[in-house]
Design a protein around this motif. Sequence first.
Motif, short mmCIF file in Angstrom:
data_model
loop_
_atom_site.label_atom_id
_atom_site.label_comp_id
_atom_site.label_asym_id
_atom_site.label_seq_id
_atom_site.Cartn_x
_atom_site.Cartn_y
_atom_site.Cartn_z
N GLN A 11 11.49 52.40 -17.09
CA GLN A 11 12.16 53.70 -17.12
C GLN A 11 12.97 53.88 -18.40
O GLN A 11 12.89 54.92 -19.06
CB GLN A 11 13.08 53.85 -15.91
N ASN A 12 13.73 52.84 -18.76
CA ASN A 12 14.54 52.93 -19.97
C ASN A 12 13.67 53.16 -21.21
O ASN A 12 14.02 53.94 -22.09
CB ASN A 12 15.38 51.67 -20.15
N ALA A 13 12.53 52.47 -21.26
CA ALA A 13 11.64 52.63 -22.41
C ALA A 13 11.08 54.05 -22.49
O ALA A 13 11.00 54.65 -23.57
CB ALA A 13 10.50 51.62 -22.33
N VAL A 14 10.71 54.61 -21.33
CA VAL A 14 10.15 55.97 -21.30
C VAL A 14 11.20 56.99 -21.70
O VAL A 14 10.95 57.87 -22.55
CB VAL A 14 9.58 56.29 -19.91
N PHE A 15 12.38 56.88 -21.12
CA PHE A 15 13.42 57.86 -21.42
C PHE A 15 13.94 57.70 -22.85
O PHE A 15 14.38 58.67 -23.47
CB PHE A 15 14.55 57.79 -20.41
N ARG A 16 13.89 56.47 -23.38
CA ARG A 16 14.25 56.28 -24.78
C ARG A 16 13.23 56.99 -25.69
O ARG A 16 13.60 57.61 -26.68
CB ARG A 16 14.32 54.79 -25.10
N ARG A 17 11.95 56.90 -25.32
CA ARG A 17 10.91 57.57 -26.10
C ARG A 17 11.10 59.10 -26.06
O ARG A 17 10.95 59.78 -27.07
CB ARG A 17 9.54 57.18 -25.54
N ILE A 18 11.44 59.61 -24.89
CA ILE A 18 11.68 61.06 -24.76
C ILE A 18 12.89 61.46 -25.60
O ILE A 18 12.87 62.50 -26.28
CB ILE A 18 11.88 61.43 -23.28
N ALA A 19 13.94 60.65 -25.54
CA ALA A 19 15.15 60.97 -26.29
C ALA A 19 14.86 61.03 -27.80
O ALA A 19 15.34 61.93 -28.50
CB ALA A 19 16.24 59.95 -26.00
N TRP A 20 14.07 60.09 -28.30
CA TRP A 20 13.76 60.10 -29.72
C TRP A 20 12.90 61.30 -30.10
O TRP A 20 12.94 61.77 -31.24
CB TRP A 20 13.06 58.80 -30.12
N ARG A 21 12.13 61.80 -29.18
CA ARG A 21 11.31 62.98 -29.46
C ARG A 21 12.15 64.26 -29.45
O ARG A 21 12.01 65.10 -30.35
CB ARG A 21 10.19 63.08 -28.42
N LEU A 22 12.99 64.42 -28.44
CA LEU A 22 13.69 65.69 -28.24
C LEU A 22 15.04 65.77 -28.93
O LEU A 22 15.38 66.81 -29.51
CB LEU A 22 13.89 65.94 -26.74
N MET A 23 15.83 64.70 -28.84
CA MET A 23 17.23 64.82 -29.21
C MET A 23 17.48 65.06 -30.70
O MET A 23 18.38 65.85 -31.04
CB MET A 23 18.02 63.60 -28.72
N PRO A 24 16.75 64.43 -31.65
CA PRO A 24 17.02 64.75 -33.05
C PRO A 24 16.82 66.23 -33.37
O PRO A 24 17.62 66.82 -34.11
CB PRO A 24 16.03 63.86 -33.82
N PHE A 25 15.77 66.83 -32.81
CA PHE A 25 15.53 68.25 -33.08
C PHE A 25 16.60 69.12 -32.43
O PHE A 25 17.15 70.03 -33.07
CB PHE A 25 14.14 68.65 -32.57
N LEU A 26 16.91 68.86 -31.15
CA LEU A 26 17.94 69.65 -30.48
C LEU A 26 19.31 69.44 -31.12
O LEU A 26 20.11 70.38 -31.21
CB LEU A 26 17.99 69.28 -28.99
N PHE A 27 19.55 68.22 -31.56
CA PHE A 27 20.79 67.92 -32.28
C PHE A 27 20.90 68.79 -33.54
O PHE A 27 21.93 69.42 -33.80
CB PHE A 27 20.80 66.44 -32.65
N ALA A 28 19.83 68.84 -34.33
CA ALA A 28 19.84 69.65 -35.56
C ALA A 28 20.05 71.12 -35.24
O ALA A 28 20.79 71.83 -35.94
CB ALA A 28 18.54 69.44 -36.34
N CYS A 29 19.42 71.60 -34.16
CA CYS A 29 19.58 73.01 -33.79
C CYS A 29 21.02 73.32 -33.42
O CYS A 29 21.53 74.40 -33.76
CB CYS A 29 18.65 73.34 -32.62
#
Length: 448
Positions: A11-29
């Motif tokens: 679970q941690n690996a999957v959610f870490r992968r999702i976080a790396w996909r979504l969070m940098p872009f949403l962070f920049a926005c």
Amino acid sequence: MSADDLSLATQNAVFRRIAWRLMPFLFACLVFNWLDRVAISFAHLQFRQDLGITDTVFGLSVGLFSAGYLLCEIPSNLVLERFGARRSLARIMILWGIVTISMAFVQGPYSLYLTRTLLGMAEAGFFPGVILYLTYWFPDAYRARITSRFIMAIAVCGIVGGPVSTWIMTHLAGVWGWHGWQWLFVVDGLPPVLAGLLAYRWLSDRPADAHWLSPEDRATVQQTLGQALGPAQDQRGVVLKSTLRDALANRTLWLLSLSYCMTIMCTGNVVNFWVPSILRASGVRDLQTLGNLSALPHVIGIGAMLLACRSSDRKGERRWHFAAGGGLAVLGMLLLPWSLHHAALTMVFLTLMVCGYLIATAIFWSIPATLLPVGERAVGLAVINCAGQIGSILTPVMIGFLKSRLGGFEAALTTVSVLVALGVLVLLRCTAPSSARRSFFFLPDAKS
């Protein structure tokens, strides 16, 4: 390694992968979003002379932004839930970028009022929309840390926003005959337009639509979220929506809204709009120095926020972590009026206030999704943010009025600090760990 440990590691690996996909872009926005708010506070230092803008007019223009935001907030969040994040976030960012650029052409109080109102309408739904979007991807036990990564953009904007804004205003002044503050709005308006165009291709509306995840990863996400959500979803994972009346009849929603309005938005208005003026009142005159000093509290605030959110997720506790952040903000604001003629002390108390603000904001937004039924989240998150915008309408007008009438920040900051303290008490009451609420509020431990 036991089966439970293996499952948790997966679970941690999957959610870490999702976080790396979504969070940098949403962070920049969110950085682009909050740069608008930093920009107006620095632009005010110049255009008040160029356009004859008084503190009262400026405070009203800040409040009108919130009025426009309030008008479109709930519809925007419902549109996001209905049509998906890609379309909604793209539309929001492109429109707010265009309106920000148009602010370079204001001619006086009335055109400032108009553009600020339109900007609020354009930005409506972005922040609560992203908070709602994150509930589609991350379960409760990860949410404070994930929210803190998003909220961190506010602090980063506070770090880079001041120096960058003052650099633009200083070095581009006179180019093509434009004032520095005009260039500031143009430069700040271009990135969200580009981000909006990218959002449609980069984001996926739901985990089931994420082709960048393997089928096994998608199954893990849906299974984990399904266990967290319980009977509010059917077997296909489709949310069973409550009616608008059901959401608005929820007493907890209104208490959360009141706390957010009084604690987060009152403090946020001071942090985001009045820090440059507070530093100037403490004796800082050079524009570039003022911009650099305004960044320092946010540097420390990022570390404090990340530590507090990590602690909150590990301990599965929210209310006292929130109260600690609110208490720091109150303490900083209460002490600020007595240090306004001492730049060093002013920086210390500004840092306390900013740390408290960032901690309370990140912890707060991990709470509503835990307390509100799934079908009421879209409306509930929008209502909470709407309440915050009401605070944003009244707080800057009140601060501007008291400052203009009394010639200083003393009465204004003291008044705001009292409101913040009351907001903390409201949330503590709302989330009191009675037997009926404990199962909702205290979250299971999540290992990192």
